[in-house]
Structure formats: structure tokens, C-alpha cells
Design a protein around this motif. Structure first.
Motif, PDB file in Angstrom:
ATOM      1  N   ASP A   1       0.832  -1.211   0.000  1.00 55.46           N
ATOM      2  CA  ASP A   1       0.000   0.000   0.000  1.00 55.46           C
ATOM      3  C   ASP A   1       0.865   1.260   0.000  1.00 55.46           C
ATOM      4  OD1 ASP A   1      -2.306  -1.490  -0.039  1.00 55.46           O
ATOM      5  OD2 ASP A   1      -2.627  -1.385   2.143  1.00 55.46           O
ATOM      6  N   MET A   2       1.944   1.239   0.780  1.00 56.94           N
ATOM      7  CA  MET A   2       2.839   2.392   0.822  1.00 56.94           C
ATOM      8  C   MET A   2       3.533   2.601  -0.528  1.00 56.94           C
ATOM      9  SD  MET A   2       4.434   1.991   4.657  1.00 56.94           S
ATOM     10  CE  MET A   2       5.637   3.259   4.444  1.00 56.94           C
TER      11      MET A   2
ATOM     12  N   HIS B   1       2.272   1.815  -3.466  1.00 56.57           N
ATOM     13  CA  HIS B   1       1.253   2.373  -4.363  1.00 56.57           C
ATOM     14  C   HIS B   1       1.108   3.879  -4.132  1.00 56.57           C
ATOM     15  CE1 HIS B   1      -0.251  -1.135  -6.403  1.00 56.57           C
ATOM     16  NE2 HIS B   1      -0.375  -1.796  -5.263  1.00 56.57           N
ATOM     17  N   GLU B   2       1.073   4.274  -2.866  1.00 59.07           N
ATOM     18  CA  GLU B   2       0.947   5.698  -2.549  1.00 59.07           C
ATOM     19  C   GLU B   2       2.164   6.475  -3.052  1.00 59.07           C
ATOM     20  OE1 GLU B   2       0.226   8.627   1.322  1.00 59.07           O
ATOM     21  OE2 GLU B   2       0.046   6.454   1.544  1.00 59.07           O
ATOM     22  N   TYR B   3       3.359   5.935  -2.839  1.00 58.76           N
ATOM     23  CA  TYR B   3       4.587   6.565  -3.331  1.00 58.76           C
ATOM     24  C   TYR B   3       4.539   6.744  -4.848  1.00 58.76           C
ATOM     25  CZ  TYR B   3       9.397   6.910  -4.964  1.00 58.76           C
ATOM     26  OH  TYR B   3      10.524   7.295  -5.623  1.00 58.76           O
TER      27      TYR B   3
ATOM     28  N   ASP C   1       1.906   6.912  -6.788  1.00 53.85           N
ATOM     29  CA  ASP C   1       0.909   7.922  -7.145  1.00 53.85           C
ATOM     30  C   ASP C   1       1.466   9.332  -6.957  1.00 53.85           C
ATOM     31  OD1 ASP C   1      -0.911   5.948  -7.763  1.00 53.85           O
ATOM     32  OD2 ASP C   1      -1.985   6.074  -5.841  1.00 53.85           O
ATOM     33  N   ILE C   2       2.153   9.560  -5.832  1.00 51.00           N
ATOM     34  CA  ILE C   2       2.735  10.878  -5.562  1.00 51.00           C
ATOM     35  C   ILE C   2       3.821  11.194  -6.589  1.00 51.00           C
ATOM     36  CG2 ILE C   2       4.122  12.187  -3.896  1.00 51.00           C
ATOM     37  CD1 ILE C   2       2.544  10.672  -1.690  1.00 51.00           C
TER      38      ILE C   2
END
Length: 136
Positions: free
Chosen positions: A96-97, A99-101, A103-104
Motif C-alpha cells: 500500500d505504501m 502504491h501511494e509513493y 501515485d505521488i
């Protein structure tokens, strides 16, 4: 709208005349939708880019056996990771982390691209301007 096209559509290497629906006039310089080419037939059959040969087809029973074998292999890998101290919840959190990275990072790349376009520069130039490394 009159779609009757009187007159022939002419194609040559120097000009292409196409009849238009409005007034059936021919405009010089307009391109045909599918020009005639002697080397390749225009109306050939569609060929899919995905080619499946008959020998690659597997019977359902063989596919079930292969899937069961793959499941056993994955279960063994999971058991090995758990024996090494990894937990499924921890791995899911890391995924999940990531994926967030990503996206950013995608948003940052988009912004750099827009700034580069406004300044008439390249994104490579902006990396050095903002103190970023190309590997970031």
C-alpha cells in the motif's frame, strides 16, 4: 445533407482530390481516408496481433493440474516467508505504501512536465534546477 458523390475520386502521387458532400466539389490537396496502394491491399482481412497456435491450447484437465501445481508452489513460498518472520499484514502495508509513493511520484512528474512546457524547457533541465536526481 447530400451524400451523393457524382464524379470520381482521383488519387495521384502529387495531388489527391476528394469529393465533398457539400456541393460535390473536388478540393485539391485533401487526403483520402484510405489511399490506394499497389503494394498492399486496402481491404485485407484483419490479423490480430495476438497469435495463438493450436499446439499452445491446453485441455481443461491439464490446466487444472497446472493450476494446482502453481498453488502448491505459491503456498510453499508463503510458508517460507512466514518462517523467515514476514507477516501478510506487514507485506500488504508495504505494498500500500509503494502504491501511494508511485501515485505521488506520478503527480510530481506531471507537474514537472507542465512547468517545463510553460518555461519552454525540458524536464531534465528542471531536475537540476530543483536539485533532483534523474534517478528520483
Amino acid at each position: 445533407m447530400n451524400t451523393d458523390l457524382s464524379g470520381e475520386t482521383l488519387w495521384s502521387s502529387s495531388t489527391c482530390q476528394v469529393p465533398t458532400p457539400e456541393g460535390n466539389d473536388l478540393r485539391k490537396g485533401a487526403l483520402k481516408r484510405t489511399p490506394y496502394l499497389k503494394s498492399k491491399p486496402v481491404h485485407s482481412n484483419f490479423k490480430s496481433p495476438l497469435q495463438v497456435c493450436d499446439s499452445a491450447k491446453v485441455s481443461p484437465a491439464e490446466e487444472v493440474v497446472e493450476l494446482k501445481r502453481r498453488k502448491e508452489q505459491l503456498d510453499a513460498e508463503i510458508a517460507q516467508l512466514e518462517a523467515e518472520g514476514y507477516r501478510v499484514e506487514e507485506l500488504e502495508h508495504h505494498i500500500d505504501m509503494l502504491h501511494e509513493y508511485n501515485d505521488i511520484k506520478d503527480i510530481g512528474q506531471s507537474l514537472l512536465g507542465r512547468i517545463a512546457a510553460l518555461r519552454g524547457a525540458t524536464t531534465r533541465d528542471l531536475y537540476s534546477h530543483f536539485g533532483l536526481e534523474l534517478d528520483d
